[in-house]
Design a protein around this motif. Structure first.
Motif, PDB file in Angstrom:
ATOM      1  N   ARG A 148     -10.000   7.267  -0.351  1.00  0.00           N
ATOM      2  CA  ARG A 148     -10.813   7.820   0.754  1.00  0.00           C
ATOM      3  C   ARG A 148     -12.049   8.623   0.525  1.00  0.00           C
ATOM      4  O   ARG A 148     -12.113   9.342  -0.628  1.00  0.00           O
ATOM      5  CB  ARG A 148      -9.982   8.915   1.391  1.00  0.00           C
ATOM      6  CG  ARG A 148     -10.385   8.977   2.956  1.00  0.00           C
ATOM      7  CD  ARG A 148      -9.615  10.095   3.479  1.00  0.00           C
ATOM      8  NE  ARG A 148      -8.039   9.693   3.504  1.00  0.00           N
ATOM      9  CZ  ARG A 148      -7.703   8.811   4.241  1.00  0.00           C
ATOM     10  NH1 ARG A 148      -8.258   7.915   5.085  1.00  0.00           N
ATOM     11  NH2 ARG A 148      -6.245   8.435   4.222  1.00  0.00           N
ATOM     12  N   TRP A 202       0.803  -1.213   0.104  1.00  0.00           N
ATOM     13  CA  TRP A 202      -0.057  -0.105  -0.064  1.00  0.00           C
ATOM     14  C   TRP A 202       0.898   1.044  -0.032  1.00  0.00           C
ATOM     15  O   TRP A 202       2.011   1.197   0.669  1.00  0.00           O
ATOM     16  CB  TRP A 202      -0.941   0.019   1.331  1.00  0.00           C
ATOM     17  CG  TRP A 202      -1.979  -0.621   1.345  1.00  0.00           C
ATOM     18  CD1 TRP A 202      -3.499  -0.399   0.908  1.00  0.00           C
ATOM     19  CD2 TRP A 202      -2.284  -2.305   1.500  1.00  0.00           C
ATOM     20  NE1 TRP A 202      -4.188  -1.388   1.138  1.00  0.00           N
ATOM     21  CE2 TRP A 202      -3.517  -2.638   1.451  1.00  0.00           C
ATOM     22  CE3 TRP A 202      -1.288  -3.377   2.116  1.00  0.00           C
ATOM     23  CZ2 TRP A 202      -3.940  -3.717   1.855  1.00  0.00           C
ATOM     24  CZ3 TRP A 202      -1.970  -4.323   2.325  1.00  0.00           C
ATOM     25  CH2 TRP A 202      -3.101  -4.802   2.363  1.00  0.00           C
ATOM     26  N   ILE A 227      -4.131   5.227  -0.839  1.00  0.00           N
ATOM     27  CA  ILE A 227      -4.972   4.921   0.353  1.00  0.00           C
ATOM     28  C   ILE A 227      -5.650   6.585   0.060  1.00  0.00           C
ATOM     29  O   ILE A 227      -7.033   6.593   0.283  1.00  0.00           O
ATOM     30  CB  ILE A 227      -4.477   4.964   1.669  1.00  0.00           C
ATOM     31  CG1 ILE A 227      -3.989   3.468   1.687  1.00  0.00           C
ATOM     32  CG2 ILE A 227      -5.204   5.383   2.659  1.00  0.00           C
ATOM     33  CD1 ILE A 227      -3.116   3.441   3.345  1.00  0.00           C
ATOM     34  N   GLU A 228      -4.997   7.471  -0.006  1.00  0.00           N
ATOM     35  CA  GLU A 228      -5.881   8.775  -0.453  1.00  0.00           C
ATOM     36  C   GLU A 228      -6.682   8.808  -1.571  1.00  0.00           C
ATOM     37  O   GLU A 228      -7.736   9.212  -1.338  1.00  0.00           O
ATOM     38  CB  GLU A 228      -4.835   9.819  -0.532  1.00  0.00           C
ATOM     39  CG  GLU A 228      -4.031  10.196   0.914  1.00  0.00           C
ATOM     40  CD  GLU A 228      -4.842  10.734   1.913  1.00  0.00           C
ATOM     41  OE1 GLU A 228      -5.907  11.431   1.613  1.00  0.00           O
ATOM     42  OE2 GLU A 228      -4.464  10.455   3.006  1.00  0.00           O
ATOM     43  N   ARG A 273       0.846   5.682   0.414  1.00  0.00           N
ATOM     44  CA  ARG A 273      -0.074   6.749   0.857  1.00  0.00           C
ATOM     45  C   ARG A 273      -1.103   7.344  -0.165  1.00  0.00           C
ATOM     46  O   ARG A 273      -2.157   7.552  -0.169  1.00  0.00           O
ATOM     47  CB  ARG A 273       0.834   7.872   1.414  1.00  0.00           C
ATOM     48  CG  ARG A 273       1.870   7.482   2.515  1.00  0.00           C
ATOM     49  CD  ARG A 273       1.104   7.278   3.833  1.00  0.00           C
ATOM     50  NE  ARG A 273       2.329   6.806   4.789  1.00  0.00           N
ATOM     51  CZ  ARG A 273       2.085   6.464   5.919  1.00  0.00           C
ATOM     52  NH1 ARG A 273       0.798   6.733   6.385  1.00  0.00           N
ATOM     53  NH2 ARG A 273       2.964   5.990   6.654  1.00  0.00           N
ATOM     54  N   HIS A 294     -11.979   3.810   2.080  1.00  0.00           N
ATOM     55  CA  HIS A 294     -11.711   4.139   3.316  1.00  0.00           C
ATOM     56  C   HIS A 294     -12.876   5.073   3.530  1.00  0.00           C
ATOM     57  O   HIS A 294     -12.709   6.382   3.461  1.00  0.00           O
ATOM     58  CB  HIS A 294     -10.585   4.354   3.694  1.00  0.00           C
ATOM     59  CG  HIS A 294      -9.442   3.431   3.752  1.00  0.00           C
ATOM     60  ND1 HIS A 294      -8.243   3.466   4.442  1.00  0.00           N
ATOM     61  CD2 HIS A 294      -9.556   2.193   3.213  1.00  0.00           C
ATOM     62  CE1 HIS A 294      -7.660   2.400   4.409  1.00  0.00           C
ATOM     63  NE2 HIS A 294      -8.389   1.330   3.660  1.00  0.00           N
ATOM     64  N   GLU A 353      -3.632   2.838   8.673  1.00  0.00           N
ATOM     65  CA  GLU A 353      -2.957   2.968   7.399  1.00  0.00           C
ATOM     66  C   GLU A 353      -1.468   3.242   7.538  1.00  0.00           C
ATOM     67  O   GLU A 353      -0.643   2.685   6.473  1.00  0.00           O
ATOM     68  CB  GLU A 353      -3.471   4.422   6.906  1.00  0.00           C
ATOM     69  CG  GLU A 353      -4.909   4.455   6.686  1.00  0.00           C
ATOM     70  CD  GLU A 353      -5.600   5.703   6.547  1.00  0.00           C
ATOM     71  OE1 GLU A 353      -5.048   6.873   6.549  1.00  0.00           O
ATOM     72  OE2 GLU A 353      -6.952   5.737   6.396  1.00  0.00           O
ATOM     73  N   ASP A 354      -0.895   3.448   8.691  1.00  0.00           N
ATOM     74  CA  ASP A 354       0.593   3.283   8.819  1.00  0.00           C
ATOM     75  C   ASP A 354       1.143   1.717   8.758  1.00  0.00           C
ATOM     76  O   ASP A 354       2.027   1.634   8.080  1.00  0.00           O
ATOM     77  CB  ASP A 354       0.919   3.819  10.254  1.00  0.00           C
ATOM     78  CG  ASP A 354       0.900   5.422  10.098  1.00  0.00           C
ATOM     79  OD1 ASP A 354       0.850   5.792   9.028  1.00  0.00           O
ATOM     80  OD2 ASP A 354       1.168   5.948  11.338  1.00  0.00           O
ATOM     81  N   LEU A 388      -0.589  -0.521   7.084  1.00  0.00           N
ATOM     82  CA  LEU A 388      -0.775  -0.916   5.735  1.00  0.00           C
ATOM     83  C   LEU A 388       0.412  -0.563   4.811  1.00  0.00           C
ATOM     84  O   LEU A 388       0.929  -1.359   4.040  1.00  0.00           O
ATOM     85  CB  LEU A 388      -1.953  -0.309   5.210  1.00  0.00           C
ATOM     86  CG  LEU A 388      -3.233  -1.099   5.578  1.00  0.00           C
ATOM     87  CD1 LEU A 388      -4.513  -0.162   5.128  1.00  0.00           C
ATOM     88  CD2 LEU A 388      -3.495  -2.515   5.502  1.00  0.00           C
ATOM     89  N   CYS A 389       0.969   0.761   5.059  1.00  0.00           N
ATOM     90  CA  CYS A 389       1.970   1.174   4.396  1.00  0.00           C
ATOM     91  C   CYS A 389       3.172   0.743   4.740  1.00  0.00           C
ATOM     92  O   CYS A 389       4.319   0.880   3.875  1.00  0.00           O
ATOM     93  CB  CYS A 389       1.985   2.680   4.330  1.00  0.00           C
ATOM     94  SG  CYS A 389       0.573   3.433   3.727  1.00  0.00           S
ATOM     95  N   TYR A 406      -7.519  -3.210  -3.587  1.00  0.00           N
ATOM     96  CA  TYR A 406      -7.198  -1.557  -3.696  1.00  0.00           C
ATOM     97  C   TYR A 406      -6.651  -1.019  -4.923  1.00  0.00           C
ATOM     98  O   TYR A 406      -7.022   0.147  -5.416  1.00  0.00           O
ATOM     99  CB  TYR A 406      -6.148  -1.261  -2.396  1.00  0.00           C
ATOM    100  CG  TYR A 406      -6.749  -1.052  -1.207  1.00  0.00           C
ATOM    101  CD1 TYR A 406      -6.806   0.153  -0.286  1.00  0.00           C
ATOM    102  CD2 TYR A 406      -6.999  -2.294  -0.381  1.00  0.00           C
ATOM    103  CE1 TYR A 406      -7.152   0.131   0.797  1.00  0.00           C
ATOM    104  CE2 TYR A 406      -7.537  -2.162   0.767  1.00  0.00           C
ATOM    105  CZ  TYR A 406      -7.541  -1.119   1.519  1.00  0.00           C
ATOM    106  OH  TYR A 406      -8.146  -1.137   2.777  1.00  0.00           O
TER     107      TYR A 406
END
Length: 310
Positions: free
Chosen positions: A136, A127, A132-133, A129, A257, A265-266, A268-269, A250
């Motif tokens: 969202r 993943w 994930i953004e 950042r 999310h 999230e930390d 996942l990354c 994803y």
């Protein structure tokens, strides 16, 4: 170690944060902070000991991996930062520097290990950042099925109990809707947290890893709520291997999310292809709970469910 002038230096292990309860210091040297397995606890306990003299100081020397603790330290108001490149070290053989530059120059790993740059994305991370953004949203739509994934801790007071709720919408997209994980809880405590999360979202199922506790996990959960629809799962592969198919969801844009989940999230990354983990904490327990939930919803057995609103 004692010096003739009376100064005393004591060595502590970051793997044993409790050893830092009680002593007092004028100065501290933290080596390889970014690789401390129990970094948050060790750092917090160390800070409580820095109370001797007029200006206690801490020096950190480390490869700048982007962990939660490193980001905390880098944001401190009185931080003074210096950096160094491998190529600047006159004591290293020229052949070594040349070989490392040829092999890793310009790559994310090379920028981190050779040039001392803080790279926000772990090399080979499942993943990112940005990923994930991009997924969202402010709130989840109507969901047709909700699952709570649980990664129970091996003991009391150790790793977190990962508890993540996720749901499926009518179009087949997954939505992460809560990170209800708890740390330092007794089995009864984390079981109540699971039951509470399931009740808040009207969960159709609770999926819990049973490698550590077997049927005890089911018993503890049913003690918290006799009506919990629990299914135990047994992990035959490592956390990263289990996460790879979910990360692919994803990448395909099939997961959202519904909100912001910083600690989840930390983690996942911090999961990297090949089995590595460079995120916060010793283990990606929250990430594993998410993987169990989304696997049940989107990659496991198909289950008919009615429409529900949250």
């Amino acid at each position: 170690m004692r010096w003739p002038g009376g100064a005393i230096a004591t060595v502590y292990s970051a793997d044993s944060p409790e050893g830092l309860r009680g002593p007092e210091h004028h100065a501290a040297w933290c080596d390889e902070l970014a690789k401390w397995q129990r970094g948050e606890a060790a750092w917090d306990n160390l800070m409580m000991t820095m109370r001797l003299g007029k200006q206690p100081q801490v020096m950190v020397t480390t490869t700048p991996r982007s962990t939660a603790l490193m980001r905390r330290v880098m944001a401190l108001p009185r931080l003074h930062q210096t950096t160094g490149r491998t190529g600047d070290n006159v004591h290293l053989p020229a052949a070594f520097i040349e070989t490392m530059t040829e092999s890793y120059g310009g790559t994310a790993l090379g920028r981190q290990e050779l040039d001392g740059e803080m790279i926000e994305t772990v090399a080979g991370a499942l993943w990112t950042r940005a990923m994930i953004e991009d997924c969202r949203i402010a709130a989840a739509p109507v969901l047709v099925r909700v699952v709570v994934g649980v990664d129970p801790p091996a003991g009391v007071g150790g790793d977190a109990c990962g508890i993540v709720a996720a749901g499926l919408d009518a179009a087949g997209a997954g939505h992460v809707i809560e990170d209800a994980s708890v740390t330092g809880a007794t089995p009864e405590g984390w079981a109540r947290a699971v039951a509470g999360c399931a009740a808040r979202h009207g969960a159709d199922r609770v999926v819990a890893e049973a490698n550590q506790g077997g049927e005890m996990v089911r018993s503890v959960l049913h003690a918290a709520d006799t009506g919990l629809p629990v299914r135990l799962v047994h992990a035959s592969r490592g956390k990263v291997a289990r996460a790879e198919p979910v990360a692919a969801l994803y990448e395909a844009g099939r997961v959202r999310h519904a909100g912001v989940f910083p600690m989840l999230e930390d983690e996942l990354c911090g999961l990297a292809v090949g089995g590595g983990y460079e995120g916060s904490g010793r283990s990606p327990d929250r990430a594993d709970a998410l993987v169990w939930a989304l696997n049940e919803l989107m990659l496991g057995r198909r289950v008919r469910a009615g429409v529900r609103a949250i």
